[in-house]
Design a protein around this motif. Sequence first.
Motif, PDB file in Angstrom:
ATOM      1  N   UNK A   1       1.056  -1.223   0.053  1.00 54.56           N
ATOM      2  CA  UNK A   1       0.019   0.052   0.092  1.00 54.56           C
ATOM      3  C   UNK A   1       0.791   1.268  -0.155  1.00 54.56           C
ATOM      4  N   UNK A   2       0.440   2.366  -0.779  1.00 54.23           N
ATOM      5  CA  UNK A   2       1.193   3.463  -0.692  1.00 54.23           C
ATOM      6  C   UNK A   2       0.095   4.488  -0.312  1.00 54.23           C
ATOM      7  N   UNK A   3       0.756   5.185   0.851  1.00 55.11           N
ATOM      8  CA  UNK A   3      -0.042   6.269   1.596  1.00 55.11           C
ATOM      9  C   UNK A   3       0.628   7.706   1.475  1.00 55.11           C
ATOM     10  N   UNK A   4      -0.008   8.638   1.245  1.00 53.42           N
ATOM     11  CA  UNK A   4       0.446  10.001   1.223  1.00 53.42           C
ATOM     12  C   UNK A   4       0.020  10.632   2.708  1.00 53.42           C
ATOM     13  N   UNK A   5       0.857  11.093   3.457  1.00 58.49           N
ATOM     14  CA  UNK A   5       0.476  11.877   4.675  1.00 58.49           C
ATOM     15  C   UNK A   5       0.938  13.170   4.672  1.00 58.49           C
ATOM     16  N   UNK A   6      -0.264  14.170   4.775  1.00 62.04           N
ATOM     17  CA  UNK A   6       0.059  15.526   4.611  1.00 62.04           C
ATOM     18  C   UNK A   6      -0.233  16.267   5.801  1.00 62.04           C
ATOM     19  N   UNK A   7       0.664  17.083   6.467  1.00 62.52           N
ATOM     20  CA  UNK A   7       0.530  17.847   7.862  1.00 62.52           C
ATOM     21  C   UNK A   7       0.646  19.281   7.726  1.00 62.52           C
ATOM     22  N   UNK A   8      -0.280  19.917   8.296  1.00 66.14           N
ATOM     23  CA  UNK A   8      -0.155  21.615   8.169  1.00 66.14           C
ATOM     24  C   UNK A   8       0.414  22.173   9.496  1.00 66.14           C
ATOM     25  N   UNK A   9       0.595  23.423   8.872  1.00 64.54           N
ATOM     26  CA  UNK A   9       1.168  24.053  10.524  1.00 64.54           C
ATOM     27  C   UNK A   9       0.296  24.116  11.436  1.00 64.54           C
ATOM     28  N   UNK A  10      -0.857  23.924  11.377  1.00 65.16           N
ATOM     29  CA  UNK A  10      -1.880  23.800  12.606  1.00 65.16           C
ATOM     30  C   UNK A  10      -1.688  22.390  13.339  1.00 65.16           C
TER      31      UNK A  10
END
Length: 412
Positions: A17-26
Motif C-alpha cells: 500500500x502507498x499512503x501520502x500523509x500531509x501535515x499542516x502548520x496547525x
Amino acid sequence: MIIDKAEIIVTSPDRNFVTLRITTDEGHVGIGDGTLNGRELAVVAYLKEHVAPLLLGKDAGRIEDIWQYLYRGAYWRRGPVTMAAIAAVDMALWDIKGKAAGMPVYQLLGGASRSGLMAYGHASGKTMPEIFDSVNEHLELGYKSMRIQSGVPGLNAIYGIASQSADTGDSAVRYDHEPARRGALPAQEDWDTRAYLRHIPTVFEAVRNEFGPELPLLHDGHHRMTPIQAAQLGKSLEPYDLFWLEDCTPAENQEALRLVRQHTTTPLAIGEIFNTVWDYQQIIREQLIDYVRSAVTHTGGISHLKKVLDYAAQYQIKSGMHGPTDVSPVGMAAAMHLGLSIHNFGIQEYMQHGAKTNAVFHQTYTWNDGYLHPGDEPGLGVTLDVDEAGKYPYEQAYLPFNRLADGTVHDW
Ligand code: KDG
Ligand code: MG
C-alpha cells in the motif's frame, strides 16, 4: 492551514500500500491512498520527486485549486500513475478539511443520501460445490449480493478463483487470488474464451437453481472478450438476471460497446482501469454502460470521481466503485463518503482486508447486515499506525498475465 510536510509511506502488511500523509502548520494530518497494484513504486517516485515538493507552503484548504495545479501544471495529463498520485493528495486534503471542520467528509459533500451502502463480495470456486460453499460463506459474512467467478474445465489457473479456502477466517487468505506476493516475476495463467463462454451460463443456472431468484449476482469478464463474444455472453446470461456483467471487453475502445448493447439487456459495468472523465465520455453520453467502476484511488480522488459520477447521473448511470483489497482502507473510506453522499449510488465492491492490514490502518467504517457506512469521525475516519506500518517493508509483487494454448499473450 499551510502544508508543511508531505510524506510517502509504503507498507506491505498483506500486500503493498502507498499512503501520502500531509501535515499542516496547525497540526492537522490527512492521509490519502495512492496504491497502484503491481506498479506501486512508480506512484511513490511521482509523489516523492514531483508532487511533495510542490505542496509545501500551499493552503491545504484549496482542494480544487491544488487538484488543477497538479493536473494542468504537469502538462502530461491522465494515466494511472499521475491520477493515483493526484488522488492521494486529493483524499488527504479532504481528510484535513473534514478534521478542520469537525465533520465526516460525506457531510462536506452534501450529507447522506441513504443510510448505508449495499456492497457485494467475491464468491468463487474451481467447481460448483466450491462455488456453493463460497456463496454460503459470504451469506454468513452478511453479504446480500455477490460476484460469482468460476473455474473453467480444461484451464488450470484463471482470474478470480481463490486458491485456498477461507478456513482461517482471514480475508487475506480468502482473497489470495488478488495477488499480493507473487515473487519477482508475474505468475502465468491460461485462457480459452470459447471454453469460458460454454461454461459460465451453466454456472449461473446452477447458482440460480440453488439460491433462488432474489440474490443479486454479478460477474467479471476481466477484459477478455471481443465485442461479439461479449454480446453472446450477455445474451446467454439473460435468463439468470445478472445485476451486472463487468469489463466484458477491453473498453478503451469505447465504441465496441455499441455492438454489445445491440444484442443484450444484461447491465454492463466498466471502468476500473479508467482514470478520468475523458475515458468515460462516449460510453456515458451514448449510455453504453449502466455502472461506473472507477475507484477513488485510481481516478484523481474524490473531487474528480464526483465529477464523473455527476456526469453519469444525467444519463441514469450509477456508481459501482472498485473495491478490491488493493485499494487501501483509506481509499475504501473515501469511496464510502462519496457513495453515501451522491444520489446515483449503485453498489460498492467490498473485499474485506486481512488482519495485518487492519492493524496498520485503523478504520471507523462499519459493515452491518450487508451495508457499509463510513462512520462519523471528522475527515475520512481512517488513521495510519506508522509503527505498525514500519514492520512490513515493500515486497515486489506483480499481477499475473495470460497466455492462450498456442502461447499468445491475451488480456488478463
Ligand atoms: O489490481 C487489479 C485488481 O484490483 C482487479 O483485478 C480486481 O477486477 C477486479 C475487481 O473487479 O475487483
Ligand atoms: Mg473487475
